[in-house]
Design a protein around this motif. Structure first.
Motif, PDB file in Angstrom:
ATOM      1  N   PRO A   1       2.967  -1.400   6.852  1.00  0.00           N
ATOM      2  CA  PRO A   1       2.487  -0.699   5.351  1.00  0.00           C
ATOM      3  C   PRO A   1       1.340  -1.159   4.562  1.00  0.00           C
ATOM      4  O   PRO A   1       1.393  -2.282   5.310  1.00  0.00           O
ATOM      5  CB  PRO A   1       3.450  -0.486   4.341  1.00  0.00           C
ATOM      6  CG  PRO A   1       4.881  -0.506   5.255  1.00  0.00           C
ATOM      7  CD  PRO A   1       4.109  -1.401   6.752  1.00  0.00           C
ATOM      8  N   ASP A  48      -1.987   2.595   5.708  1.00  0.00           N
ATOM      9  CA  ASP A  48      -2.122   3.848   4.730  1.00  0.00           C
ATOM     10  C   ASP A  48      -2.520   5.291   5.710  1.00  0.00           C
ATOM     11  O   ASP A  48      -1.667   6.068   5.470  1.00  0.00           O
ATOM     12  CB  ASP A  48      -0.890   3.852   3.632  1.00  0.00           C
ATOM     13  CG  ASP A  48       0.227   2.670   3.440  1.00  0.00           C
ATOM     14  OD1 ASP A  48       0.883   2.515   4.354  1.00  0.00           O
ATOM     15  OD2 ASP A  48       0.056   2.458   2.105  1.00  0.00           O
ATOM     16  N   GLN A  91      -0.377  -3.437   2.239  1.00  0.00           N
ATOM     17  CA  GLN A  91       0.127  -4.217   1.028  1.00  0.00           C
ATOM     18  C   GLN A  91      -0.503  -5.291   0.731  1.00  0.00           C
ATOM     19  O   GLN A  91      -1.230  -5.479   1.509  1.00  0.00           O
ATOM     20  CB  GLN A  91       1.832  -5.030   1.500  1.00  0.00           C
ATOM     21  CG  GLN A  91       2.928  -4.261   2.400  1.00  0.00           C
ATOM     22  CD  GLN A  91       3.558  -5.079   2.476  1.00  0.00           C
ATOM     23  OE1 GLN A  91       3.940  -5.974   1.965  1.00  0.00           O
ATOM     24  NE2 GLN A  91       4.135  -5.352   4.103  1.00  0.00           N
ATOM     25  N   ARG A 104      10.478   2.845   3.180  1.00  0.00           N
ATOM     26  CA  ARG A 104       8.922   1.741   2.778  1.00  0.00           C
ATOM     27  C   ARG A 104       9.914   0.386   2.401  1.00  0.00           C
ATOM     28  O   ARG A 104       8.702  -0.861   2.898  1.00  0.00           O
ATOM     29  CB  ARG A 104       8.165   2.447   1.895  1.00  0.00           C
ATOM     30  CG  ARG A 104       6.935   1.241   1.727  1.00  0.00           C
ATOM     31  CD  ARG A 104       5.295   2.687   1.109  1.00  0.00           C
ATOM     32  NE  ARG A 104       4.896   1.802   1.241  1.00  0.00           N
ATOM     33  CZ  ARG A 104       3.308   1.814   1.750  1.00  0.00           C
ATOM     34  NH1 ARG A 104       2.787   2.810   2.363  1.00  0.00           N
ATOM     35  NH2 ARG A 104       2.664   0.971   1.182  1.00  0.00           N
ATOM     36  N   ARG A 123       7.442   2.476  11.519  1.00  0.00           N
ATOM     37  CA  ARG A 123       7.557   3.104   9.692  1.00  0.00           C
ATOM     38  C   ARG A 123       7.757   3.155   9.614  1.00  0.00           C
ATOM     39  O   ARG A 123       8.514   3.886   8.559  1.00  0.00           O
ATOM     40  CB  ARG A 123       6.267   3.248  10.371  1.00  0.00           C
ATOM     41  CG  ARG A 123       4.761   2.146  10.138  1.00  0.00           C
ATOM     42  CD  ARG A 123       4.003   1.522   8.902  1.00  0.00           C
ATOM     43  NE  ARG A 123       4.591   2.297   8.145  1.00  0.00           N
ATOM     44  CZ  ARG A 123       3.012   2.954   7.345  1.00  0.00           C
ATOM     45  NH1 ARG A 123       1.805   2.031   8.107  1.00  0.00           N
ATOM     46  NH2 ARG A 123       3.279   3.275   5.722  1.00  0.00           N
ATOM     47  N   GLU A 175       8.057  -2.140   4.518  1.00  0.00           N
ATOM     48  CA  GLU A 175       7.778  -3.610   3.710  1.00  0.00           C
ATOM     49  C   GLU A 175       7.653  -5.602   4.472  1.00  0.00           C
ATOM     50  O   GLU A 175       7.583  -6.230   4.299  1.00  0.00           O
ATOM     51  CB  GLU A 175       7.103  -3.637   2.510  1.00  0.00           C
ATOM     52  CG  GLU A 175       5.379  -1.916   2.212  1.00  0.00           C
ATOM     53  CD  GLU A 175       5.926  -2.524   0.949  1.00  0.00           C
ATOM     54  OE1 GLU A 175       6.276  -2.739  -0.011  1.00  0.00           O
ATOM     55  OE2 GLU A 175       4.701  -0.993   0.689  1.00  0.00           O
TER      56      GLU A 175
END
Length: 465
Positions: free
Chosen positions: A184, A170, A186, A136, A131, A140
C-alpha cells in the motif's frame, strides 16, 4: 574471515536504491562487496516483476548457478525484491538450489537471515502479506520501511543519491503488478527525509533524486499539518551543499500548480518531469484504469509548458495492450507527435499474473503487431528527440559528471584523458573528454554535436574544487 557478497540489480530506480541500502547494511554487518559472482560467498539478485523479460533473465541466471552450487554447497544464493514477493515458494520449486527469498518489505532482515543460513538453518522465505490477505494496517506493517541511516562512503562517496519519500502504490492500474509487490501507498515523514538529505549533503552529495511510485502524490501529516511534495522541495532546497533536486515518477492527475510553481521558482529543483501517459487512446486508458483522459493529459502538458517553459518532459507508453486497435495506436502516435517529449520509454504489453488485465482481458494483440507498433513509435520518438536536442548545438550547459562513459568503462590513470559522461539539469546525457578528477563535479560543457540520445561536447574550463 571476510565474507564477500555480489548483488545484481534489475528494474527501476527503486530497486537500485534498495540494492544500495542492502549493500550498506551488509557492509556494516562485515561483508565486503565484490564485482563478480565468481568472487562471492553470497550471490543476491534484486529482481523486477514489471515485465516477463526481467523475470526470465533472473530464472536463467539462477539456472546457470545450479552447478556452481553443487560444486560449492556453502555458497548462498538469494532472490530479493519484487519477483521474490510475487513468486514466493515458486522460486524454490523452479530453482531448488536457492537459499533465500526475500520481498522488498523484508529487506531489513537480510543480515540476520544470511547468518541463519550460514549456521545451517536451511532455506529462508520472508515476504509481506498479500494485499487481499489481511486488513490494510496489517498489510502496511508487513511492508516494513527499509531506509536505514545512510552512509554513501562505503559505496564510493558519489555526488548523487536517491532518497525514498514514499512506498507502494494504491492506483491499481490493470496491467501493473507494483501495488501487489510493493504494498500500500505509505508516505515517509518529511522530517525523516530532510534529516537523510542533510546527512547526504554533509557527505558531499550534490544531487538528490526523490523516489516514489507516484511521487507527486506525496503527503505527510505526521506533524499536524500537511506537507506536500512542493513543500518538501522547498525545505530540501534550503539545505546547504545540495545543488540539484529531482523527483520521479509522477502521476498525471497529481501534477498540481503548486508543484509546478516549485519547479519554476526553486533554482535547485531540476526542470525535468517524468509523467507516464501509457496511451493516447481514451478507450485504452479506461481499460488500463489510469484515472484520466487523454484530454486531461494534454491539458496537464499545456500547464507544464506554460508555467515552466524550460522544463523537459518524458513519458512511458505501452503498445499492444489488450484490445488495442490500430486506431487506438494511431491516437498514441498523435500524442507523441504533439507532446514533443525529450524521450519516451516504450514497451510492448506483457501480461503479469495476478493483475486485473491478465485475469480479465485477452492478450489479443499478436506479437508481430506489438513489435511493429513498438518500433514505429520508437522511431517517431527518436526523430523528435533528435530535433529537440539539435538547438543545443553551440550552447554551454552545466553537467554533473557521473563517471566514465560506456565506451570508457574503466577509470583512467590520474591526469589521463578519458571519455566521461554526465547529465544536465534537464536530464540530457552529455559525453565529453576529461580526466577522472572531474567526476562528482558540476562543469560547464560546450555542446559540439547532438544526436537523439546523447549530446557531445568539450569542457570549457576546469571547475573550482
Amino acid at each position: 574471515m571476510p565474507k564477500y557478497v555480489f548483488i545484481e540489480t534489475l528494474g527501476c530506480q527503486m530497486n537500485v536504491l534498495d540494492s544500495e541500502l542492502v549493500a550498506a547494511s551488509l557492509v556494516r554487518a562485515g561483508y565486503e562487496l565484490v564485482d563478480s559472482p565468481r568472487k562471492a560467498d553470497t550471490i543476491l539478485f534484486n529482481t523486477c516483476s514489471v515485465r516477463q523479460h526481467a523475470e526470465d533473465k533472473v530464472y536463467s541466471a539462477l539456472g546457470r548457478l545450479k552447478h556452481v552450487k553443487e560444486r560449492n554447497p556453502e555458497k548462498i544464493i538469494g532472490v530479493l525484491g519484487c519477483m521474490a514477493q510475487k513468486d514466493r515458494e515458486l522460486v524454490f520449486r523452479r530453482a531448488p538450489h536457492v537459499d533465500l527469498v526475500v520481498g522488498p518489505g523484508q529487506l531489513g532482515q537480510l543480515p540476520r537471515l544470511l547468518e541463519q543460513i550460514a549456521a545451517g538453518e536451511g532455506p529462508k522465505l520472508e515476504v509481506s502479506l498479500d494485499r487481499k490477505g489481511a486488513s490494510r494496517p496489517l498489510v502496511e506493517q508487513s511492508f516494513a520501511h527499509f531506509d536505514p541511516a545512510r552512509d554513501v562512503r562505503p559505496l564510493g562517496g558519489r555526488a548523487q543519491a536517491m532518497v525514498r519519500v514514499m512506498f507502494g502504490c494504491d492506483k491499481f492500474c490493470t496491467y501493473c503488478i507494483v501495488p501487489r509487490v510493493r504494498g500500500p501507498e505509505q508516505n515517509r515523514p518529511a522530517a525523516e527525509i530532510e534529516a537523510e538529505v542533510r546527512q547526504l549533503a554533509d557527505q558531499g552529495c550534490l544531487e538528490v533524486t526523490l523516489l516514489g511510485q507516484t511521487v507527486n502524490s506525496y503527503r505527510d501529516a505526521s506533524q499536524g499539518r500537511t506537507v506536500r511534495l512542493s513543500d518538501l522541495l522547498e525545505r530540501l532546497a534550503a539545505i546547504e551543499g545540495i545543488r540539484r533536486l529531482r523527483f520521479v515518477t509522477n502521476y498525471p492527475r497529481h501534477m498540481t500548480d503548486d508543484l509546478l510553481q516549485a519547479v519554476r521558482d526553486l533554482p535547485k529543483v531540476c526542470p525535468y518531469l517524468h509523467v507516464p501517459a501509457q496511451s493516447g487512446s481514451n478507450r485504452v486508458l479506461q481499460r488500463m484504469k489510469r484515472g484520466y483522459t487523454v484530454e486531461f493529459y494534454r491539458e496537464m502538458l499545456h500547464r507544464v509548458r506554460e508555467m515552466v517553459p524550460a522544463a523537459t518532459v518524458t513519458s512511458d507508453f505501452i503498445v499492444g495492450f489488450c484490445g488495442e486497435t490500430e486506431e487506438d495506436f494511431q491516437q498514441t502516435v498523435d500524442l507523441v507527435r504533439e507532446g514533443r517529449f525529450k524521450n519516451s520509454f516504450i514497451f510492448k504489453y506483457s501480461p503479469r499474473p495476478g493483475t486485473f488485465s491478465a485475469e480479465r482481458y485477452a492478450d489479443d494483440v499478436p506479437e508481430p503487431v506489438k513489435r511493429r507498433r513498438n518500433n514505429e513509435l520508437l522511431a517517431i520518438q527518436n526523430a523528435i528527440s533528435a530535433e529537440e536536442n539539435a538547438p543545443l548545438l553551440g550552447q554551454t550547459v552545466e553537467v554533473l559528471v557521473e563517471g566514465p562513459s560506456k565506451v570508457s568503462r574503466k577509470p583512467s590513470r590520474q591526469g589521463e584523458i578519458n571519455q566521461l559522461t554526465g547529465r544536465t539539469a534537464c536530464d540530457r546525457i552529455v559525453v565529453f573528454d576529461g580526466d577522472d578528477s572531474l567526476i562528482g563535479r558540476i562543469v560547464p560543457v560546450e555542446i559540439t554535436q547532438t544526436s537523439a540520445f546523447t549530446l557531445f561536447g568539450s569542457v570549457l574550463d576546469r571547475p573550482k574544487p
